[in-house]
Design a protein around this motif. Structure first.
Motif, PDB file in Angstrom:
ATOM      1  N   LEU A 149       0.823  -1.212   0.000  1.00 15.64           N
ATOM      2  CA  LEU A 149       0.000   0.000   0.000  1.00 15.64           C
ATOM      3  C   LEU A 149       0.857   1.262   0.000  1.00 15.64           C
ATOM      4  CD1 LEU A 149      -2.766  -1.035   2.568  1.00 15.64           C
ATOM      5  CD2 LEU A 149      -2.964  -0.917   0.073  1.00 15.64           C
ATOM      6  N   ALA A 150       2.090   1.157   0.491  1.00 16.74           N
ATOM      7  CA  ALA A 150       2.964   2.337   0.533  1.00 16.74           C
ATOM      8  C   ALA A 150       3.269   2.824  -0.877  1.00 16.74           C
ATOM      9  CB  ALA A 150       4.251   2.008   1.279  1.00 16.74           C
ATOM     10  N   PHE A 151       3.674   1.891  -1.749  1.00 18.40           N
ATOM     11  CA  PHE A 151       3.935   2.296  -3.134  1.00 18.40           C
ATOM     12  C   PHE A 151       2.650   2.746  -3.811  1.00 18.40           C
ATOM     13  CE2 PHE A 151       4.151   1.270  -7.693  1.00 18.40           C
ATOM     14  CZ  PHE A 151       5.169   2.142  -8.058  1.00 18.40           C
ATOM     15  N   ILE A 176       9.765   8.794   8.463  1.00 16.50           N
ATOM     16  CA  ILE A 176      10.849   8.462   9.392  1.00 16.50           C
ATOM     17  C   ILE A 176      10.344   8.388  10.833  1.00 16.50           C
ATOM     18  CG2 ILE A 176      13.004   9.349  10.396  1.00 16.50           C
ATOM     19  CD1 ILE A 176      13.643  10.488   7.594  1.00 16.50           C
ATOM     20  N   ALA A 177       9.449   9.293  11.194  1.00 24.00           N
ATOM     21  CA  ALA A 177       9.020   9.392  12.591  1.00 24.00           C
ATOM     22  C   ALA A 177       7.812   8.527  12.927  1.00 24.00           C
ATOM     23  CB  ALA A 177       8.706  10.856  12.922  1.00 24.00           C
ATOM     24  N   SER A 178       7.042   8.106  11.935  1.00 23.69           N
ATOM     25  CA  SER A 178       5.757   7.458  12.208  1.00 23.69           C
ATOM     26  C   SER A 178       5.886   6.031  12.743  1.00 23.69           C
ATOM     27  CB  SER A 178       4.920   7.425  10.924  1.00 23.69           C
ATOM     28  OG  SER A 178       3.774   6.615  11.103  1.00 23.69           O
ATOM     29  N   PRO A 179       5.153   5.719  13.810  1.00 20.66           N
ATOM     30  CA  PRO A 179       5.105   4.332  14.308  1.00 20.66           C
ATOM     31  C   PRO A 179       3.838   3.593  13.872  1.00 20.66           C
ATOM     32  CG  PRO A 179       4.351   5.801  16.027  1.00 20.66           C
ATOM     33  CD  PRO A 179       4.594   6.662  14.807  1.00 20.66           C
ATOM     34  N   LEU A 182       1.576   5.686   5.606  1.00 21.31           N
ATOM     35  CA  LEU A 182       0.997   5.756   4.261  1.00 21.31           C
ATOM     36  C   LEU A 182       0.692   7.195   3.875  1.00 21.31           C
ATOM     37  CD1 LEU A 182      -1.454   2.703   4.288  1.00 21.31           C
ATOM     38  CD2 LEU A 182       0.855   2.829   3.352  1.00 21.31           C
ATOM     39  N   ALA A 183       0.243   7.984   4.842  1.00 22.74           N
ATOM     40  CA  ALA A 183      -0.001   9.404   4.579  1.00 22.74           C
ATOM     41  C   ALA A 183       1.309  10.112   4.222  1.00 22.74           C
ATOM     42  CB  ALA A 183      -0.652  10.061   5.793  1.00 22.74           C
ATOM     43  N   CYS A 206       4.765  12.473  -0.128  1.00 20.42           N
ATOM     44  CA  CYS A 206       5.936  12.449  -1.010  1.00 20.42           C
ATOM     45  C   CYS A 206       5.503  12.426  -2.472  1.00 20.42           C
ATOM     46  CB  CYS A 206       6.795  11.224  -0.709  1.00 20.42           C
ATOM     47  SG  CYS A 206       7.673  11.286   0.859  1.00 20.42           S
ATOM     48  N   GLY A 207       4.529  11.581  -2.802  1.00 23.82           N
ATOM     49  CA  GLY A 207       4.071  11.495  -4.180  1.00 23.82           C
ATOM     50  C   GLY A 207       3.475  12.797  -4.683  1.00 23.82           C
TER      51      GLY A 207
END
Length: 469
Positions: A333-335, A377-380, A386-387, A392-393
């Protein structure tokens, strides 16, 4: 010729360029989705495959460098026809390869054609955008993404149906040849002079442009401060945008199109040539040097943005799986989030560029991408990560098309050559970014390595004025 006829021809040219970008994305995706089947049949290992992909990329860079001068000499329309025909034929090669050597030859030919098509279709897109006199470049790049998505679906469906790679790729190549034959007649002919876009689509403080005296109260360049030229030709007729407040004046080829003049000159070409001969050679060398610095500055910004794009495309799913311990399905889902917002952003970027200018697209888009990397980087949590990838996109969506458009609008008769140089430097970033992160993961965690594109996109935001027109 009536304005309605001009509009129809430009709309047809725009549709033809849309089709070219879509075709390029489609054929590239058809090769990518068949990589597992082709490597199994040819007996290519993962390490050898990596070298072959690098060979394809190297051939694409050669194609880019050759395509620039060729498009300037013969016209982007001719080169689009040659390059699109080349990739339509050579996409069949990997499906027919029986071993590593034949696969290498097939990929080298395919990469050469793909690099040439990248430059020629973007040069043609600049001509169409210039004729439209409003930003439309990002939408072309969105169609490339759409073509890639369509190619992935068609390739996956064919494999599920049990089709052999050579059959699927042969059908794709045949479709490419038919589409190329249909679209080429609607492309614009190579213009003999450089047109200018409307003043409101330029930024208030261009790096190279008219003097302060030639600007109006709003900070934009006035109509008389830009060389005006005939529009691009289609067939034997010439299309001109009809604006009552503007005149049509061709710019001599030996004049300095990279700089605006206070008013259109009435001097004849021999008089201008005589005047140019009286100028010091150092002035001409200085202009060429300034132009080269501008081109490679644009290339450096493209390098950074494509580096960040390559990192997000290749490492986003793995980062989610390693950092959050997510399943492969969730990691994918990240991509998906990244690619979906990038495609959407490219469809929206032209309107934003028309309202606020290309500098705003690059500056605030880079800041949004940097914020996205920071969130990742910071998200747990998976939804927040995903947000971050979606940010970034969206942030990276519009920057590269604006850079290519600026490179193609520097003026003069070397637009395609300028674009090929920017393409080459930027493409190196697309290759170097994922590899750099891979090397860093031997020293630090993957998530920590994403600080590299974060810092670089912040630097890109600071240097955004380079894309001013």
């Amino acid at each position: 010729m009536t304005p309605a006829t001009i509009d129809r021809r430009l709309r047809e040219a725009r549709a033809a360029v849309f089709a070219t970008f879509t075709l390029n994305g489609f054929l590239l995706a058809m090769w990518v989705v068949h990589i597992p089947a082709i490597t199994d049949r040819t007996g290519v290992s993962a390490s050898v495959l990596g070298m072959l992909i690098l060979l394809l990329a190297g051939a694409a860079i050669v194609g880019m460098r050759l395509a620039g001068p060729a498009a300037d000499r013969f016209g982007s329309r001719t080169l689009v026809a040659v390059a699109a025909t080349t990739i339509s034929v050579t996409v069949i090669g990997p499906g027919l390869a029986g071993g590593p050597v034949t696969l290498a030859l097939a990929l080298a030919c395919f990469g050469l054609g793909n690099g040439a098509l990248d430059v020629s279709m973007n040069t043609q897109a600049v001509h169409v955008e210039r004729a439209y006199q409003r930003p439309i470049m990002s939408a072309f790049h969105a169609m490339f993404s759409g073509g890639g998505f369509a190619g992935a679906l068609v390739g996956a469906t064919a494999q599920r149906a049990g089709w052999a790679p050579e059959l699927t790729l042969t059908c794709a190549g045949a479709a490419g040849l038919i589409i190329t034959a249909l679209l080429v007649p609607y492309l614009l002919h190579h213009p003999t002079t450089e047109t200018s876009s409307r003043a409101e689509h330029y930024d208030p403080e261009p790096a190279v442009g008219p003097s302060p005296a030639s600007r109006d109260a709003s900070g934009h360049a006035t109509a008389s401060s830009r060389p005006i030229e005939p529009g691009p030709t289609t067939g034997n007729a010439t299309s001109r945008a009809a604006e009552p407040s503007r005149t049509t004046e061709p710019v001599p080829e030996h004049s300095d199109r990279g700089h605006a003049t206070a008013a259109p000159s009435s001097a004849t070409e021999p008089e201008l040539a005589e005047a140019d001969q009286g100028k010091p050679a150092s002035g001409s060398r200085g202009r060429r040097s300034a132009r080269a610095r501008r081109v490679y500055s644009l290339g450096l910004i493209a390098f950074v943005l494509l580096l960040a794009e390559g990192v997000a495309g290749d490492w986003s799913a793995l980062q989610v799986r390693e950092h959050l311990g997510a399943t492969e399905a969730d990691a994918a889902l990240a991509f998906g989030a990244f690619s979906a917002t990038m495609t959407l952003g490219r469809f929206l970027a032209d309107r934003v560029s028309g309202a606020f200018g290309p500098v705003a697209i690059v500056r605030y888009g880079s800041l949004l991408a940097a914020a996205g990397f920071a969130v990742v980087i910071a998200s747990p949590w998976l939804p927040l990560t995903l947000a971050g990838w979606a940010m970034c996109g969206l942030g990276l969506a519009g920057g590269v098309p604006q850079i290519f458009s600026t490179a193609g609008n520097l003026g003069g008769t070397t637009a395609a050559t300028d674009m090929s140089r920017v393409f080459t430097v930027g493409y190196l970033g697309l290759l170097a970014g994922p590899a750099m992160i891979g090397w860093l993961t031997a020293l630090i965690p993957l998530t920590a390595a994403l600080a590299v594109p974060l810092v670089l996109t912040l630097a890109c935001a600071a240097a955004a004025k380079v894309v001013a027109r």
